[in-house]
Design a protein around this motif. Structure first.
Motif, short mmCIF file in Angstrom:
data_model
loop_
_atom_site.label_atom_id
_atom_site.label_comp_id
_atom_site.label_asym_id
_atom_site.label_seq_id
_atom_site.Cartn_x
_atom_site.Cartn_y
_atom_site.Cartn_z
N GLY A 106 0.83 -1.12 -0.01
CA GLY A 106 0.05 -0.05 -0.18
C GLY A 106 0.70 1.26 0.00
N VAL A 107 0.19 2.28 -0.01
CA VAL A 107 0.99 3.59 -0.19
C VAL A 107 0.38 4.56 0.92
CG1 VAL A 107 1.19 5.88 -1.24
CG2 VAL A 107 1.14 3.62 -2.61
N PHE A 108 1.18 5.37 1.81
CA PHE A 108 0.64 6.12 2.70
C PHE A 108 1.54 7.34 2.81
CE2 PHE A 108 4.66 3.86 4.32
CZ PHE A 108 5.43 5.05 4.89
N VAL A 109 0.77 8.51 3.47
CA VAL A 109 1.40 9.77 3.60
C VAL A 109 1.16 10.01 5.46
CG1 VAL A 109 1.43 12.37 3.31
CG2 VAL A 109 0.94 10.48 1.53
N GLU A 110 2.58 10.29 6.00
CA GLU A 110 2.11 10.55 7.41
C GLU A 110 2.86 11.88 7.58
OE1 GLU A 110 3.45 8.87 11.78
OE2 GLU A 110 3.84 7.86 9.83
N THR A 122 2.89 4.44 10.50
CA THR A 122 2.99 3.71 9.31
C THR A 122 4.29 2.80 9.36
OG1 THR A 122 4.15 5.60 8.35
CG2 THR A 122 1.83 5.58 8.06
N GLN A 123 5.13 2.86 10.29
CA GLN A 123 6.20 2.19 10.37
C GLN A 123 5.91 0.72 10.43
OE1 GLN A 123 9.00 3.13 13.30
NE2 GLN A 123 10.08 0.93 13.27
N TRP A 124 4.96 0.05 10.87
CA TRP A 124 4.61 -1.35 10.99
C TRP A 124 3.97 -1.43 9.75
CZ3 TRP A 124 -0.04 -4.03 10.07
CH2 TRP A 124 0.04 -5.38 10.70
N LEU A 125 3.17 -0.77 9.03
CA LEU A 125 2.61 -0.98 7.67
C LEU A 125 3.67 -1.20 6.60
CD1 LEU A 125 -0.32 1.70 7.62
CD2 LEU A 125 -0.53 -0.74 8.19
N GLU A 126 4.76 -0.38 6.76
CA GLU A 126 5.86 -0.50 6.14
C GLU A 126 6.69 -2.02 6.16
OE1 GLU A 126 10.03 1.59 5.04
OE2 GLU A 126 8.46 2.89 5.55
N ARG A 127 7.01 -2.12 7.34
CA ARG A 127 7.81 -3.20 7.76
C ARG A 127 7.16 -4.68 7.40
NH1 ARG A 127 11.59 -1.70 13.00
NH2 ARG A 127 12.60 -0.08 12.00
N TRP A 131 4.71 -1.62 2.70
CA TRP A 131 3.93 -0.18 2.02
C TRP A 131 5.21 0.52 1.83
CZ3 TRP A 131 -1.29 2.08 4.08
CH2 TRP A 131 -2.24 0.78 4.09
N ARG A 132 4.86 1.62 1.11
CA ARG A 132 6.02 2.71 0.88
C ARG A 132 5.25 4.31 0.79
NH1 ARG A 132 4.75 4.85 -4.24
NH2 ARG A 132 3.37 3.46 -5.47
N GLY A 133 5.89 5.18 0.87
CA GLY A 133 5.23 6.33 1.20
C GLY A 133 6.11 7.57 1.65
N ARG A 151 13.91 3.35 7.27
CA ARG A 151 12.67 3.15 6.33
C ARG A 151 12.83 2.94 4.92
NH1 ARG A 151 8.08 5.25 9.69
NH2 ARG A 151 7.09 4.33 7.77
N PRO A 152 13.26 1.88 4.36
CA PRO A 152 13.78 1.80 3.11
C PRO A 152 12.68 2.04 2.13
CG PRO A 152 13.34 -0.46 4.09
CD PRO A 152 13.32 0.62 5.11
N GLY A 153 11.65 2.00 2.47
CA GLY A 153 10.45 2.44 1.83
C GLY A 153 9.81 3.87 1.70
N SER A 154 10.48 4.53 2.44
CA SER A 154 9.86 6.09 2.75
C SER A 154 10.80 7.23 2.30
CB SER A 154 9.64 6.37 4.44
OG SER A 154 8.72 5.09 4.83
N SER A 155 10.17 8.08 1.60
CA SER A 155 10.53 9.13 1.29
C SER A 155 10.57 10.21 2.36
CB SER A 155 10.21 9.79 -0.08
OG SER A 155 10.32 9.04 -1.12
N CYS A 156 11.45 11.05 2.67
CA CYS A 156 11.11 12.33 3.93
C CYS A 156 11.21 13.57 3.28
CB CYS A 156 12.27 11.78 4.82
SG CYS A 156 12.44 10.16 5.51
N LEU A 157 10.49 14.54 4.00
CA LEU A 157 10.65 15.64 3.57
C LEU A 157 10.69 16.60 5.11
CD1 LEU A 157 9.02 17.81 1.15
CD2 LEU A 157 8.40 18.39 3.36
#
Length: 276
Positions: A106-110, A122-127, A131-133, A151-157
């Motif tokens: 799945g895809v998330f934004v946090e 969203t950490q549990w969803l990714e691991r 998921w990615r997001g 978080r290998p599936g997460s971009s950060c800002l």
């Protein structure tokens, strides 16, 4: 032939000059004296920078976000069976997974990830589900904590979600609690705020399975900037501190979301298409 000036006359001229200079400087200081409380002197008191002529989907804005502000994941975001779930799992995360039928990939934004030492939604969803997001954090110190998590599936800002349909620049506290020994308890810095829709375009998606939103009281304004006819968001979690909960409920109902459950001040909304 020039007449020599006596020492006494030179002294009188110097005294007159100093007196005039003192009077002028006193007038200037008095006329420009702006009494600012001590706690505000650490603030950048310049006007917030609004880019009112920049639309949310401006290609140059999207390219700017991608090139300057996004920190991209360092891995593929695939499932690692050796990774354990976070010790402090938010109560609503299992509900989100259940509502989405434990969807994989799945895809998330946090927004507000790891704020104030809190665990990530969203950490549990990714691991566990691959998921990615996108993780958004406006507090520079909390952003450092965010970056410490792998978080290998997460971009950060480092920034915030704009409450307006255009970018802004605002002052934010550098710490989520009082800073010891600081003159005014808090230090401040300037950060960029971007519309959520702009960030979605920057990460090449218009469909989000789960949006987790905590933005220091501007959550409803942020939601109002989203062009709902161009974005699909299945589940929305909102940190809502305001007393007028009916404002949030009314807005969400107009966009076909209903309240699934409330956890203290965190509301979980689900779109009607998810349960059909």
């Amino acid at each position: 032939m020039a007449v020599p000036v006596s020492p006494a006359r030179r002294c009188l001229q110097c005294a007159a000059f100093l007196a005039a200079f003192t009077v002028v400087m006193t007038i200037l200081l008095v006329s420009t004296d702006v009494r600012v409380p001590r706690s505000r002197k650490l603030l950048n008191l310049s006007e917030d920078l609004d880019f009112r002529n920049v639309v949310q989907d401006d290609p140059q804005l999207i390219s700017y976000i991608q090139a300057v502000h996004l920190r991209y994941p360092q891995g593929s975001g695939t499932i690692d069976g050796n990774q354990s779930a976070p010790r402090l799992l938010p109560l609503w995360t299992p509900l989100v997974a259940k509502l989405l039928r434990y969807k994989r990939g799945g895809v998330f934004v946090e927004a507000g990830a790891y704020g104030g030492g809190r665990p990530s939604d969203t950490q549990w969803l990714e691991r566990s589900l691959g998921w990615r997001g996108l993780l958004v954090q406006s507090n520079p110190l909390d952003f450092l904590a965010l970056r410490k998590h792998t978080r290998p599936g997460s971009s950060c800002l480092l920034g915030c979600l704009s409450p307006m349909p255009y970018p802004k620049e605002v002052s934010v506290r550098n710490a989520w609690k009082q800073v010891p020994d600081s003159p005014a308890d808090h230090l401040f810095s300037r950060v960029k705020c971007f519309p959520l829709y702009s960030l979605l375009l920057a990460v090449n998606t218009s469909s989000v399975d789960y949006l987790s939103l905590s933005s220091d009281g501007s959550e409803l304004q942020v939601l109002k900037t989203i062009p709902m006819d161009r974005v699909n968001i299945n589940v929305i979690g909102v940190q809502w501190h305001e007393t007028r909960a009916e404002d949030m409920l009314s807005f969400m109902a107009r966009h076909q979301y209903h309240l699934k459950k409330k956890f203290d001040q965190f509301y979980i909304f689900v779109h009607q298409r998810v349960e059909t």
